[in-house]
Design an enzyme around this catalytic site. Structure first.
Site, PDB file in Angstrom:
ATOM      1  N   ARG A  35      35.149  23.534  28.274  1.00 16.74           N
ATOM      2  CA  ARG A  35      34.235  24.677  28.133  1.00 16.74           C
ATOM      3  C   ARG A  35      33.153  24.109  26.837  1.00 16.74           C
ATOM      4  NH1 ARG A  35      38.173  29.433  28.934  1.00 16.74           N
ATOM      5  NH2 ARG A  35      37.763  29.523  31.196  1.00 16.74           N
ATOM      6  N   LYS A 222      47.649  35.844  46.980  1.00 14.60           N
ATOM      7  CA  LYS A 222      47.595  37.298  47.551  1.00 14.60           C
ATOM      8  C   LYS A 222      46.423  37.544  48.362  1.00 14.60           C
ATOM      9  CE  LYS A 222      51.052  39.100  44.363  1.00 14.60           C
ATOM     10  NZ  LYS A 222      50.936  40.067  42.992  1.00 14.60           N
ATOM     11  N   GLY A 378      39.474  29.470  39.375  1.00 16.06           N
ATOM     12  CA  GLY A 378      40.944  29.071  38.772  1.00 16.06           C
ATOM     13  C   GLY A 378      41.383  27.948  39.703  1.00 16.06           C
ATOM     14  N   GLY A 401      36.509  34.489  36.880  1.00 16.95           N
ATOM     15  CA  GLY A 401      36.298  36.023  37.181  1.00 16.95           C
ATOM     16  C   GLY A 401      34.912  36.387  37.613  1.00 16.95           C
TER      17      GLY A 401
END
Ligand code: AMP
Length: 421
Positions: A35, A222, A378, A401
């Site tokens: 980062r 999920k 991710g 996100g």
């Protein structure tokens, strides 16, 4: 809209919001500086132009001021090394000393502010409320922090002549330094940094300037965490490949036997609805036909390949099987725009990486043949890094996100604050 490429930073003080929320080990050493490196082109451009930097970031989720475990002082030496100058440090991002240090910066100098989130005002969320606080008390605390947030934001803005946002990772948050601060700068004095620009352009290429066929590969564990994304993609893609743990919710909804594979029983109807919607929208929804199953959730479990809807009791699907790999790869190879979010299996176990590797390799091949490919959110980033494929795709997003919200079709406050709509 102003751009970093056009702007002349000579003798300007520049407030740059970066995402230096890097992982640290227990001794405070940086374990992955990706980062920080990602923001270097922006920071160096400003310094080379003869501007001075006020570098601002959050780290972790501090609950008080100060919360030393999350101090940015821990990364100061490394930031100095990477920039090749002695970066100064303001031990409080919003006190008089910080203002003085910022005012004293000369051309080519840099100041790193302490963690913005030491102040509750950065996020604008009240802190220290008693667990049994009444609704009135909660509302009053919220109002108070929103009030003081204005002062905090104004203070940060007062350090600089212009504002650069290069923190895509927090672009989905309407925080003081990521969005609210922009209103204290004129149109011509606020802009995206290079990293932010690349991220915004990549999303634009996927969702707006799409070259068809467009294929999205949605994996991970999920369905519930990806519903909004899948729904939005169903209005955009030609092919939607469903992979990873969410496969079995679809298989079960279709009446298949899934053993003890991961499944969200309360999402069976939703899975059927998504399939109907795909059909209605003429989207080719591609589901696995076979699975690599295991008799235990472990790398050393016994394994075999079976049809995805014939998984025996006591066994669970931990990756796609070879037939499915072939089907997925064929679809991917014939695509011109590709989005990959989430692994096809439990790629953390070396014996269950084959499917994710096959998907990654097919994406690299399609990219060589002219497709635009975006990997993000991710674990698929961890996948392409693990398999050494990152250089073969068009763009690997740094924003988990934020990227997912952009793909959901949300307006991101950090982007809106600069670009406007
Ligand atoms: P997500 O954060 O939703 O993208 O999920 C990523 C996680 O999904 C990874 O840690 C994978 O190990 C996990 N995962 C993928 N496939 C499966 C599966 N078949 N069973 C259980 N977990 C899975």
């Amino acid at each position: 809209m102003q751009t970093i490429e056009k702007f002349n930073f000579a003798d300007k003080k520049v407030f740059v919001r970066v995402d230096f929320n890097v992982p640290l080990d227990e001794n405070g050493n940086i374990t992955d500086d990706t980062r920080i490196r990602a923001a270097l082109p922006t920071l160096k451009r400003i310094l080379n132009d003869g501007g001075s930097l006020i570098i601002a970031s959050h780290m972790g989720r501090p609950k008080k001021n100060p919360d030393i475990k999350y101090s940015l002082k821990q990364i100061l030496a490394h930031v100095s090394d990477l920039l090749g100058i002695d970066v100064k440090f303001a031990p409080d991002c919003a006190d008089e000393e910080a203002a003085k240090l910022a005012a004293g910066l000369k051309a080519g100098e840099a100041l790193l502010l302490e963690n913005l989130r030491f102040y509750a005002e950065e996020e604008g969320k009240p802190r220290g409320l008693a667990e049994d606080a009444s609704d009135d008390e909660k509302a009053a605390a919220k109002k108070a922090v929103k009030e003081s947030q204005k002062e905090f934001t104004k203070k940060l803005a007062s350090y600089a002549d212009c504002y650069v946002n290069d923190a895509f990772g927090t672009a989905h948050r309407a925080h003081a330094s990521t969005a609210l601060i922009a209103k204290y700068f004129d149109e011509g004095n606020k802009m995206f940094g290079y990293l932010m620009e690349k991220e915004v352009n990549a999303v634009q290429k996927i969702l707006a300037d799409t070259v068809r066929p467009f294929t999205a590969i949605m994996g991970g564990s999920k369905v519930s965490s990806k519903i909004e994304i899948i729904e939005n993609l169903l209005t955009k893609v030609d092919n939607l490949i469903i992979a990873g743990g969410m496969t079995y919710t679809f298989t079960k909804a279709l009446g298949g036997k899934i053993g003890r594979s991961i499944c969200e029983d309360d999402k069976l109807d939703l899975a059927l609805e998504l399939m109907e919607k795909a059909e209605k929208n003429d989207v080719n929804m591609v589901l696995a036909v076979d699975a690599k199953i295991a008799d235990d959730f472990s790398n050393d479990a016994n394994t075999k390949f079976v049809a995805v809807d014939e998984i025996p009791d006591g066994w669970e699907g931990l990756d796609i099987g070879p037939e499915t790999e072939k089907i997925f790869a064929d679809v991917i190879r014939n695509s011109k725009t590709i989005l990959w979010n989430g692994p096809t299996g439990v790629f953390e176990f070396d014996n269950f990486t084959s499917g994710s590797r096959a998907v990654g390799e097919a994406i690299v091949e399609a990219t060589k043949n002219g497709a635009f490919s975006l990997v993000g959110g991710g674990d698929s980033v961890a996948c392409v890094n693990k398999f050494g494929l990152a250089d073969g795709v068009s763009y690997v997003s740094t924003g988990g996100g934020a990227l997912l919200e952009a793909i959901e079709g949300c307006v991101l406050p950090g982007i809106e604050a600069i670009r406007g709509y």
